[in-house]
Design a protein around this motif. Structure first.
Motif, PDB file in Angstrom:
ATOM      1  N   ALA A 136      44.954  57.769  52.732  1.00 57.07           N
ATOM      2  CA  ALA A 136      45.529  59.162  52.616  1.00 57.07           C
ATOM      3  C   ALA A 136      44.521  60.136  53.518  1.00 57.07           C
ATOM      4  N   ASP A 137      43.532  59.608  53.331  1.00 60.24           N
ATOM      5  CA  ASP A 137      42.619  60.913  53.955  1.00 60.24           C
ATOM      6  C   ASP A 137      42.016  60.276  55.250  1.00 60.24           C
ATOM      7  N   SER A 138      42.538  59.322  55.736  1.00 61.48           N
ATOM      8  CA  SER A 138      42.156  58.872  57.069  1.00 61.48           C
ATOM      9  C   SER A 138      42.938  59.190  58.335  1.00 61.48           C
ATOM     10  N   GLY A 139      42.612  58.670  59.401  1.00 61.98           N
ATOM     11  CA  GLY A 139      43.160  59.034  60.662  1.00 61.98           C
ATOM     12  C   GLY A 139      44.726  58.584  60.928  1.00 61.98           C
ATOM     13  N   TRP A 140      44.939  57.620  59.866  1.00 58.86           N
ATOM     14  CA  TRP A 140      46.414  57.126  59.721  1.00 58.86           C
ATOM     15  C   TRP A 140      47.255  58.271  58.879  1.00 58.86           C
ATOM     16  N   ARG A 141      46.804  59.031  58.430  1.00 59.92           N
ATOM     17  CA  ARG A 141      47.655  60.053  57.467  1.00 59.92           C
ATOM     18  C   ARG A 141      48.905  60.724  58.658  1.00 59.92           C
ATOM     19  N   ILE A 146      43.724  57.822  66.478  1.00 60.84           N
ATOM     20  CA  ILE A 146      42.446  57.933  65.557  1.00 60.84           C
ATOM     21  C   ILE A 146      41.188  58.226  66.178  1.00 60.84           C
ATOM     22  N   ASP A 147      40.249  58.624  65.631  1.00 61.43           N
ATOM     23  CA  ASP A 147      38.994  58.950  66.259  1.00 61.43           C
ATOM     24  C   ASP A 147      38.109  57.695  66.314  1.00 61.43           C
ATOM     25  N   TYR A 148      38.297  56.780  67.258  1.00 62.37           N
ATOM     26  CA  TYR A 148      37.737  55.306  67.108  1.00 62.37           C
ATOM     27  C   TYR A 148      37.402  54.815  68.730  1.00 62.37           C
ATOM     28  N   SER A 149      36.362  54.519  69.027  1.00 69.17           N
ATOM     29  CA  SER A 149      36.242  54.039  70.419  1.00 69.17           C
ATOM     30  C   SER A 149      36.012  52.187  70.354  1.00 69.17           C
ATOM     31  N   GLU A 150      36.721  51.887  71.238  1.00 67.34           N
ATOM     32  CA  GLU A 150      36.441  50.275  71.174  1.00 67.34           C
ATOM     33  C   GLU A 150      35.958  49.893  72.702  1.00 67.34           C
ATOM     34  N   VAL A 151      34.678  50.158  73.082  1.00 68.32           N
ATOM     35  CA  VAL A 151      33.920  49.832  74.324  1.00 68.32           C
ATOM     36  C   VAL A 151      33.002  48.734  74.016  1.00 68.32           C
ATOM     37  N   TYR A 152      33.057  47.370  74.235  1.00 70.04           N
ATOM     38  CA  TYR A 152      32.052  46.516  73.915  1.00 70.04           C
ATOM     39  C   TYR A 152      30.937  46.357  74.454  1.00 70.04           C
ATOM     40  N   ALA A 153      30.649  46.978  75.805  1.00 69.63           N
ATOM     41  CA  ALA A 153      29.576  47.417  76.582  1.00 69.63           C
ATOM     42  C   ALA A 153      28.739  48.601  75.851  1.00 69.63           C
ATOM     43  N   ASP A 154      29.248  49.316  74.989  1.00 66.90           N
ATOM     44  CA  ASP A 154      28.605  50.484  74.565  1.00 66.90           C
ATOM     45  C   ASP A 154      28.075  50.214  73.239  1.00 66.90           C
ATOM     46  N   ARG A 155      26.781  49.984  72.851  1.00 72.66           N
ATOM     47  CA  ARG A 155      26.308  49.791  71.569  1.00 72.66           C
ATOM     48  C   ARG A 155      26.506  50.925  70.531  1.00 72.66           C
ATOM     49  N   ASP A 156      26.914  52.024  71.185  1.00 74.37           N
ATOM     50  CA  ASP A 156      27.101  53.038  70.093  1.00 74.37           C
ATOM     51  C   ASP A 156      28.493  53.326  69.821  1.00 74.37           C
ATOM     52  N   GLY A 196      42.410  61.548  65.441  1.00 74.69           N
ATOM     53  CA  GLY A 196      42.129  61.706  66.607  1.00 74.69           C
ATOM     54  C   GLY A 196      42.515  63.213  67.209  1.00 74.69           C
ATOM     55  N   VAL A 197      42.467  63.580  68.284  1.00 78.94           N
ATOM     56  CA  VAL A 197      43.006  64.807  68.737  1.00 78.94           C
ATOM     57  C   VAL A 197      44.426  65.052  69.114  1.00 78.94           C
ATOM     58  N   ASP A 198      45.251  63.887  69.445  1.00 80.56           N
ATOM     59  CA  ASP A 198      46.581  63.787  70.114  1.00 80.56           C
ATOM     60  C   ASP A 198      47.456  63.575  68.752  1.00 80.56           C
ATOM     61  N   PRO A 199      48.703  64.087  68.855  1.00 77.77           N
ATOM     62  CA  PRO A 199      49.656  63.597  67.755  1.00 77.77           C
ATOM     63  C   PRO A 199      49.839  62.323  67.749  1.00 77.77           C
ATOM     64  N   HIS A 200      50.376  61.766  66.822  1.00 81.83           N
ATOM     65  CA  HIS A 200      50.587  60.394  66.574  1.00 81.83           C
ATOM     66  C   HIS A 200      51.848  60.053  67.413  1.00 81.83           C
ATOM     67  N   GLY A 201      51.881  59.002  68.311  1.00 79.89           N
ATOM     68  CA  GLY A 201      53.064  58.500  69.084  1.00 79.89           C
ATOM     69  C   GLY A 201      52.935  58.867  70.465  1.00 79.89           C
ATOM     70  N   LYS A 202      52.210  59.729  70.899  1.00 78.40           N
ATOM     71  CA  LYS A 202      51.843  60.194  72.154  1.00 78.40           C
ATOM     72  C   LYS A 202      51.407  59.224  73.297  1.00 78.40           C
ATOM     73  N   ARG A 229      43.228  49.387  69.967  1.00 80.38           N
ATOM     74  CA  ARG A 229      42.302  49.556  69.005  1.00 80.38           C
ATOM     75  C   ARG A 229      42.421  48.473  67.873  1.00 80.38           C
ATOM     76  N   THR A 230      41.409  47.583  67.646  1.00 79.48           N
ATOM     77  CA  THR A 230      41.719  46.484  66.739  1.00 79.48           C
ATOM     78  C   THR A 230      41.923  47.101  65.363  1.00 79.48           C
ATOM     79  N   THR A 231      41.416  48.228  65.090  1.00 78.17           N
ATOM     80  CA  THR A 231      41.558  48.731  63.585  1.00 78.17           C
ATOM     81  C   THR A 231      42.924  48.926  63.146  1.00 78.17           C
ATOM     82  N   HIS A 232      43.677  49.214  64.059  1.00 75.54           N
ATOM     83  CA  HIS A 232      45.181  49.463  63.969  1.00 75.54           C
ATOM     84  C   HIS A 232      45.603  47.914  63.185  1.00 75.54           C
ATOM     85  N   THR A 233      45.424  46.920  63.949  1.00 79.42           N
ATOM     86  CA  THR A 233      46.092  45.604  63.531  1.00 79.42           C
ATOM     87  C   THR A 233      45.372  45.243  61.884  1.00 79.42           C
TER      88      THR A 233
END
Length: 424
Positions: free
Chosen positions: A175-180, A194-204, A239-245, A250-254
């Motif tokens: 309820a308090d996450s990016g999937w709200r 959601i505020d989540y990056s999935e770039v495997y070459a980036d250690r951060d 994230g910064v955009d409205p859902h659905g745009k 992002r693997t976390t969605h699955t």
């Protein structure tokens, strides 16, 4: 794991010669005990390369897993057509650099562990890298998503899951996450922002936090973050955009989708795959799913199966759900996936190596003239289904580079040439 969101190709000159990293020559985990330089542990599951050439088909020896049983019924034997092996190996096409390439060279260049080609249900071509055991399940990485997405689509067709329902209707812990405010359909199509990056070459990148929560690597003793998936997911913000745009992979969605399906069915992901699909396919081998430290399957990455069993699954999808003498999923579920998603929304991901594609219910939809659809996983895992030609290709690989940006520029012309060969 998932395909890299933003990635550039690594020049071929910087990749190891595939012959130099053949599994039979590496002799990893050989000896009693193996010597230090030949030993693969959880810390070396993904790196250094070439450890994945061993670990990708021995994952359950490093990470906890849950069985997906094939059941006690007989094996569905895949019929074979003679005379195609050499024709396919010698098939010529023009590679992305404009140079001619054979299909065999394509397989070698993508570090294939095993590949199988079928047309109209008959095996035309089957090949394994020397040293790869045919009967040992291989990790599918994000091809797992497409299996889970198909199950979710089937539940929607049955009326057990409402795609317009909110994620938080099923998982109030978010309820308090990016999937709200996000719907189940937006999670399925990865257009929830959601505020989540999935770039495997980036250690951060945030994917490192995901990997540690899933148990893909040892967690440092002083690590302050979440140490299991269902503790980690609620920490991801909006994230910064409205859902659905926009579509952003992002693997976390699955992983959220897997949580939803557990709540809807009362079953673990492994049990759902087993009961709905695996026991009905006539599979040769049990499959298994990898687990986080609290026993939750990696819904976005953790399924391990053999090559021929993956071909049985893909052929079932090509046949719109009817296989092995029974209806496994509805034709409507498969057709709903093949319709595809929002192609304009897809462009936001910057995946120029998949021109014209969309993403629908955890599947990649090509929208080409043959209506091909695909399931993709990092390091070269692939299901390709061309319904017009009756073509299925399944590929298991251990490419040194995670991103599909590395392999798709080769796969697209190779598969187009293969379709044309079979069309004739």
């Amino acid at each position: 794991m998932a395909t890299v969101l933003l990635s550039t190709q690594v020049p071929a000159a910087e990749l190891p010669d595939p012959e130099s990293v053949r599994t039979d020559r590496l002799q990893l985990m050989q000896g009693f005990p193996p010597s230090a330089e030949k030993q693969v542990t959880l810390a070396g599951f993904m790196r250094p390369y070439p450890n994945p050439r061993w670990s990708f088909h021995h994952a359950r020896e490093l990470i906890p897993s849950r069985r997906v049983a094939r059941g006690n019924d007989g094996v569905y034997e895949l019929p074979r057509a003679e005379g195609w092996e050499q024709k396919i190996a010698d098939l010529q096409f023009t590679g992305p650099d404009g140079e001619p390439m054979s299909f065999q060279q394509y397989l070698d260049a993508t570090y294939v562990d095993g590949v199988l080609v079928m047309q109209h249900g008959k095996v035309l071509f089957e090949q394994y890298q020397p040293g790869v055991p045919e009967d040992e399940p291989h990790i599918l990485w994000s091809v797992t998503k497409s299996v889970v997405g198909l199950l979710a689509t089937q539940l929607i067709e049955e009326g057990a899951l409402n795609p317009a329902s909110l994620v938080t209707d099923h998982v109030p812990e978010l309820a308090d996450s990016g999937w709200r405010g996000a719907t189940v359909q937006q999670v399925l199509d990865m257009t929830a922002d959601i505020d989540y990056s999935e770039v495997y070459a980036d250690r951060d990148s945030d994917v490192v936090k995901y990997s540690l929560a899933a148990g893909m690597a040892p967690v440092p003793h002083d690590y302050p973050g979440a140490r299991d998936l269902y503790s980690y997911l609620p920490t991801i913000s909006a994230g910064v955009d409205p859902h659905g745009k926009s579509f952003r992979y992002r693997t976390t969605h699955t992983e959220v989708l897997g949580w939803i399906l557990r709540r809807v069915t009362g079953l673990s992901t492994a049990a759902l795959v087993e009961q709905r699909i695996w026991r009905k396919l006539g599979a040769e081998q049990d499959a298994y799913m990898l687990l986080d430290p609290r026993g939750a399957e990696w819904a976005g990455a953790g399924l391990n199966v053999t090559l021929r069993d993956l071909a049985r699954f893909a052929e079932m999808v090509r046949l719109e759900g009817e296989f092995n003498g029974q209806r496994i999923v509805s034709a409507e579920a498969v057709r709903a996936i093949r319709e595809g998603g929002d192609r304009e929304a897809f462009k936001a991901a910057g995946r120029d190596y998949q021109p014209g594609y969309s993403y629908r219910n955890q599947w990649w939809i090509s929208h080409n003239a043959d209506g091909a659809i695909e399931a993709l996983g990092v390091h070269g895992q692939m299901i390709h289904i061309n319904p017009t030609v009756g073509l299925v290709m399944v590929r298991l690989s251990s490419h040194p580079v995670a991103s599909s940006a590395q392999t798709m520029p080769l796969s697209l012309p190779a598969l187009a040439a293969l379709a044309d060969l079979l069309r004739e």
